[in-house]
Design an enzyme around this catalytic site. Structure first.
Site, PDB file in Angstrom:
ATOM      1  N   GLU A  40     -13.250  81.576  28.166  1.00 45.15           N
ATOM      2  CA  GLU A  40     -12.736  81.790  26.810  1.00 45.15           C
ATOM      3  C   GLU A  40     -13.625  82.746  26.020  1.00 45.15           C
ATOM      4  O   GLU A  40     -14.850  82.639  26.046  1.00 45.15           O
ATOM      5  CB  GLU A  40     -12.633  80.446  26.081  1.00 45.15           C
ATOM      6  CG  GLU A  40     -12.025  80.561  24.685  1.00 45.15           C
ATOM      7  CD  GLU A  40     -11.997  79.228  23.950  1.00 45.15           C
ATOM      8  OE1 GLU A  40     -11.206  79.107  22.995  1.00 45.15           O
ATOM      9  OE2 GLU A  40     -12.760  78.317  24.331  1.00 45.15           O
ATOM     10  N   LYS A 113      -3.443  80.317  21.800  1.00 40.33           N
ATOM     11  CA  LYS A 113      -3.956  78.947  21.792  1.00 40.33           C
ATOM     12  C   LYS A 113      -3.263  78.120  20.723  1.00 40.33           C
ATOM     13  O   LYS A 113      -3.231  78.488  19.546  1.00 40.33           O
ATOM     14  CB  LYS A 113      -5.469  78.987  21.544  1.00 40.33           C
ATOM     15  CG  LYS A 113      -6.178  77.655  21.641  1.00 40.33           C
ATOM     16  CD  LYS A 113      -7.693  77.877  21.527  1.00 40.33           C
ATOM     17  CE  LYS A 113      -8.483  76.608  21.628  1.00 40.33           C
ATOM     18  NZ  LYS A 113      -9.946  76.870  21.571  1.00 40.33           N
ATOM     19  N   CYS A 150      -8.869  76.098  26.432  1.00 40.30           N
ATOM     20  CA  CYS A 150      -9.905  75.177  25.979  1.00 40.30           C
ATOM     21  C   CYS A 150      -9.367  73.898  25.336  1.00 40.30           C
ATOM     22  O   CYS A 150      -8.938  73.004  26.043  1.00 40.30           O
ATOM     23  CB  CYS A 150     -10.876  75.900  25.054  1.00 40.30           C
ATOM     24  SG  CYS A 150     -12.473  75.043  24.878  1.00 40.30           S
TER      25      CYS A 150
END
Length: 291
Positions: A40, A113, A150
């Protein structure tokens, strides 16, 4: 599919970080990797330890500098590459965005995300608007890649929706680590929970899972915390949750892992979770809490 993993420690020198990434990508491609996955926000330090408006200068458009630069390398090497970038969508509107580059250097697709944390040393809500592209796999020459990022990895709903949309593998670029004041027992619990959760997604959905974390210590510029020691431990799990490979928690590593993409079908035949889902009784899953 031969999957290449780059677990890297970063510095404040973006050009140096990118140069090291390119060297590692090239090395893996020459060793036979077909897909390479990066961690990331791989170009820079993990800047979310503080809330600082000048950091927005790091953001870039998509397409833009990174997709052009890495795209040219990918075209030369003939691989598929998963990037993780700080996207500037419009003035004042930014995302944490994964981009898949196809073998010809073109952009196969992107994922923004969806789950954005806001914890001490992880002040991501200051920088990132939650994604609005949904949980849609990205079609590539290697298959449909279910890219999540994540904090998304703690949510079984995200993995399930990717799987239901046809993802053939789940991929998690990640930046997660320890604060130094935690006890060793607490550190072990956190890291193990992180691994267990993603292995659970592999089992529940009958899919391979690829998780790539950064490694190394990064200080807190505000000195409000003792910084983050990213715990590495990048891994690949098979569709029954079995660990196919796992990196160390304190070293930079590159590795190629052979992933059997056909095995998901075999596992889903003996564990038919999708067949037995009670979709008629799941309506309350969209409620915040059932009072």
């Amino acid at each position: 599919m031969k999957v290449g993993i780059v677990q890297q420690a970063n510095s404040a020198d973006i050009a140096s970080n990118v140069g090291k990434l390119k060297e590692n990508i090239t090395k893996l491609a020459k060793q036979g990797a077909e897909l390479v996955v990066l961690q990331e926000l791989h170009n820079s330090l993990y800047f979310c330890q503080t809330e600082e408006t000048s950091v927005f200068d790091l953001a870039e458009s998509i397409p833009g500098k990174s997709t052009d630069e890495f795209g040219a390398l990918v075209k030369e090497l003939g691989i598929v590459l998963v990037l993780s970038l700080f996207e500037k969508r419009a003035p004042g509107l930014y995302h944490n965005t994964a981009v898949v580059i196809e073998k010809d250097g073109s952009i196969a697709g992107k994922y923004r995300k969806m789950h954005i944390p806001d914890d001490p040393a992880y002040y991501e809500k200051f920088y990132f608007t939650p994604g609005d592209l949904g949980f849609q796999p990205i079609e590539t020459s290697l298959g449909k890649l279910g890219i999540l990022v994540c904090w998304d990895q703690w949510y079984p709903e995200a993995a399930r929706l990717m799987a239901l949309a046809g993802a053939e593998v789940l991929i998690y670029p990640t930046a997660i680590g320890w604060e130094s004041t935690d006890t060793q027992d607490e550190k072990d619990r956190q890291r193990n929970a992180w691994i267990i959760s993603q292995r659970g997604h592999a089992v529940a959905n009958g899919l391979n899972v690829i998780s790539v974390n950064r490694v190394g210590y990064e200080s807190d510029p505000s000195e409000q915390t003792n910084g983050i020691s990213f715990w590495g431990s990048s891994f690949v799990a098979g569709p029954q949750g079995e660990i196919l490979w796992q990196a160390s928690n304190d070293k930079e590593e590159t590795q190629i892992i052979d992933v059997d993409m056909k095995r998901s079908e075999d596992v889903r035949r003996i564990w038919p979770f999708f067949r037995d889902r009670r979709i008629d009784a799941f309506g309350d899953i969209t409620r915040r809490f059932i009072d």
